[in-house]
Scaffold this active site. Sequence first.
Site, short mmCIF file in Angstrom:
data_model
loop_
_atom_site.label_atom_id
_atom_site.label_comp_id
_atom_site.label_asym_id
_atom_site.label_seq_id
_atom_site.Cartn_x
_atom_site.Cartn_y
_atom_site.Cartn_z
N GLY A 90 0.62 -1.18 -0.66
CA GLY A 90 0.00 0.05 0.33
C GLY A 90 0.79 0.90 -0.24
O GLY A 90 1.99 1.08 -0.34
N GLY A 91 0.41 2.11 0.32
CA GLY A 91 1.00 3.56 0.69
C GLY A 91 2.38 3.60 1.33
O GLY A 91 3.17 4.40 1.20
N GLY A 119 24.91 13.92 -27.83
CA GLY A 119 24.68 13.88 -26.67
C GLY A 119 25.23 12.76 -24.98
O GLY A 119 25.17 13.44 -24.14
N ALA A 120 25.31 12.42 -25.51
CA ALA A 120 26.42 10.72 -24.86
C ALA A 120 26.89 11.47 -23.67
O ALA A 120 27.49 11.11 -23.15
CB ALA A 120 26.09 10.16 -24.52
C1 HXC Z 1 -4.17 -4.68 11.69
C2 HXC Z 1 -2.73 -6.42 11.49
C3 HXC Z 1 -2.59 -5.36 9.92
C4 HXC Z 1 -3.71 -4.57 9.80
C5 HXC Z 1 -1.82 -7.53 9.95
N1 HXC Z 1 -2.55 -7.74 10.80
N2 HXC Z 1 -2.23 -6.90 9.37
N3 HXC Z 1 -3.49 -5.44 12.28
N4 HXC Z 1 -3.78 -4.50 10.35
N5 HXC Z 1 -3.19 -3.75 8.25
C6 HXC Z 1 -1.99 -8.61 12.36
C7 HXC Z 1 -3.40 -9.93 11.96
O1 HXC Z 1 -4.38 -9.73 12.03
C8 HXC Z 1 -2.51 -10.62 12.80
O2 HXC Z 1 -2.78 -10.60 14.18
C9 HXC Z 1 -0.88 -10.49 12.07
O3 HXC Z 1 -0.94 -9.46 12.17
C10 HXC Z 1 -0.31 -11.38 11.85
O4 HXC Z 1 -0.68 -11.20 9.99
P1 HXC Z 1 -1.03 -12.81 10.03
O5 HXC Z 1 -2.54 -12.31 8.77
O6 HXC Z 1 -1.39 -13.68 10.46
O7 HXC Z 1 -0.02 -12.64 9.41
P2 HXC Z 1 0.67 -13.68 7.34
O8 HXC Z 1 -0.45 -15.06 6.85
O9 HXC Z 1 1.94 -13.24 7.47
O10 HXC Z 1 0.27 -12.19 6.38
C11 HXC Z 1 0.89 -10.67 6.93
C12 HXC Z 1 0.20 -10.20 6.04
C13 HXC Z 1 -1.16 -10.13 6.24
C14 HXC Z 1 0.37 -10.95 4.16
C15 HXC Z 1 0.98 -8.16 5.70
O11 HXC Z 1 -1.95 -10.07 7.70
C16 HXC Z 1 -2.90 -9.19 5.68
O12 HXC Z 1 -2.19 -8.82 4.61
N6 HXC Z 1 -2.96 -7.92 5.35
C17 HXC Z 1 -2.85 -6.50 5.27
C18 HXC Z 1 -2.38 -6.30 4.10
C19 HXC Z 1 -2.89 -4.75 4.33
O13 HXC Z 1 -4.21 -4.96 2.96
N7 HXC Z 1 -2.51 -3.39 5.05
C20 HXC Z 1 -3.39 -2.62 4.29
C21 HXC Z 1 -2.47 -1.85 3.33
S1 HXC Z 1 -3.10 0.17 2.31
P3 HXC Z 1 -2.77 -11.78 15.41
O14 HXC Z 1 -3.36 -10.70 16.24
O15 HXC Z 1 -3.95 -12.77 14.74
O16 HXC Z 1 -1.04 -12.14 15.27
C22 HXC Z 1 -1.78 0.68 3.57
C23 HXC Z 1 -2.21 2.55 3.02
C24 HXC Z 1 -0.95 3.05 3.58
O17 HXC Z 1 -1.15 0.29 4.43
C25 HXC Z 1 -1.79 4.29 3.38
C26 HXC Z 1 -0.49 5.76 3.96
C27 HXC Z 1 -0.14 6.74 2.62
#
Ligand code: HXC
Length: 503
Positions: free
Chosen positions: A172-173, A407-408
């Site tokens: 993501g971001g 140019g290079a």
């Molecule tokens: C809250 C989260 C989390 C999140 C993971 N966890 N991502 N909690 N917010 N974004 C937590 C899970 O609930 C879990 O909690 C623990 O972290 C481990 O995650 P798992 O899924 O069990 O691990 P894994 O199978 O290794 O997968 C990892 C992962 C997956 C691929 C990162 O968790 C995932 O897809 N997370 C969401 C990613 C996502 O879409 N993020 C938002 C992106 S957009 P417990 O308590 O069970 O240990 C973004 C915008 C930013 O970030 C913008 C900036 C400008």
Amino acid sequence: MNIQQNRINELVERRASARLGGGQERIDAQHRKGKLTARERLELLLDAGSFEEFDMFVQHRCTNFGMDAQHFDGDGVVTGQGTIDGRLVYVFAQDFTVSGGSLSKTMSEKICKVMDLAVRNGAPCIGLNDSGGARIQEGIDSLAGYGDIFERNILASGVVPQISGIFGPCAGGAVYSPALTDFTLMVKDTSYMFLTGPAVVKSVTGEEVTQEQLGGAVVHASKSGVAHFAAASEQEGIATIKELLGYLPQNNREEAPERPTADPISRVDDALNEIVPDNPNKSYDMYRVISGIVDDGRFLEVHKDFAKNIIVGFAHMNGRSVGVVANQPDVLAGVLDINASRKAARFVRFCDAFNIPLVTLVDVPGFLCGTQQEYGAIITNGAKLLYAYGEATVPKVTVTLRKSYGGAHIVMSCKQLRGDINYAWPSAEIAVMGAKGAVGVLKNVTEEEYNNLFCNPYQAAQKGYIEDIIEPRNTRFRVIRALEALSCKQQEVPAKKHDNLPL
Ligand code: HXC
């Protein structure tokens, strides 16, 4: 036991509990994935006993979705200061064992604190990323946290070196913080960076792709150029970060540290006299030239697998750090294309921002032509490199080994772009274009006549566009002597708010 002792015991226990992050089970899960924990990474990165942790007891303040019942001291990031080879650095390492390292507002405050300290105290900031992105339960607060970090990345840019290690997911971001820093290192097989993951890609475009194919270390180190380094393991990645720091100053007001060497300044390398083939269509390996002239043959290459037709990286010459930029005749004849221009421009600007002199080795037949390059804006991208060299005020020493056309020729640190000392080997050909192209345009000139006039360095030398023609085997000595003379160079740029380089 007296009250004070009880309090001390409580502190010891709370510290021990905070050090476990999300708990032993999640630590074990992290290990099962072949990954180290945030603390294990910092232990490898920092000098033994030098780590001073901040905000170990900070907790998130979210109350949504039952989060108020779930607290871990320190939340999902370990932050603080330490030393690497005795030099101060500020660090943050996201802790995947706490909510997947996802970013809470308090985590961003911890990260911003060390970034502010890094800038105020003039020390590099190193971030080790391993996070599921924005903490979903915190909603907009988490996004605001990212915004705070990005703003600091921007303000710190060009003030202190910023290095990002990607040691797990970075999606993501969130990817924009590493992208704003100076160097990004990824670990093969366990780290990935993308704006949207495979599932979203499939639903939006129908394209089926794995995480590794979409944003793994190999992809970003070779195709997109997002990653400057791809390490085979976390240990190797951390060793590379440490090695890189050895070439960099602490901040933009300091010089990089000297590395004493037993390699004599006047070491001649006879093989260089024979490295350029007689046949101008034959290539040779520019790495051999670089290792022949730098201290002890040691070269830390940046962007090794990306745009291999140009080579950039750090070395020392007589103990002083230099940035080397060199065309690679062995790949696409060393031609400049979009990616090579972008890669070298970013490197040149980094070196200029941090007082690292530039040594440029030229053997370039020109810019790559054709619709693919034109549609991709080779004009704008080539201009980036031109701009980077032209604005750079660090000492610049250029050696033209063979071709330097059109140019290079101008782009590759020529005299007119504030090249301080420009040398050429006797094999240099400095001209508007190669003989074949020229004869095609000028019908009354033969290839032989053209070659006699231009396919040598003497035209350029006669006009003072190069300082001297040097024997290849003496290149190390001549470049070092030039750099020594330029070590107190001062050059001004006109006052402006900021430049408007062709992005
Ligand atoms: C809250 C989260 C989390 C999140 C993971 N966890 N991502 N909690 N917010 N974004 C937590 C899970 O609930 C879990 O909690 C623990 O972290 C481990 O995650 P798992 O899924 O069990 O691990 P894994 O199978 O290794 O997968 C990892 C992962 C997956 C691929 C990162 O968790 C995932 O897809 N997370 C969401 C990613 C996502 O879409 N993020 C938002 C992106 S957009 P417990 O308590 O069970 O240990 C973004 C915008 C930013 O970030 C913008 C900036 C400008």
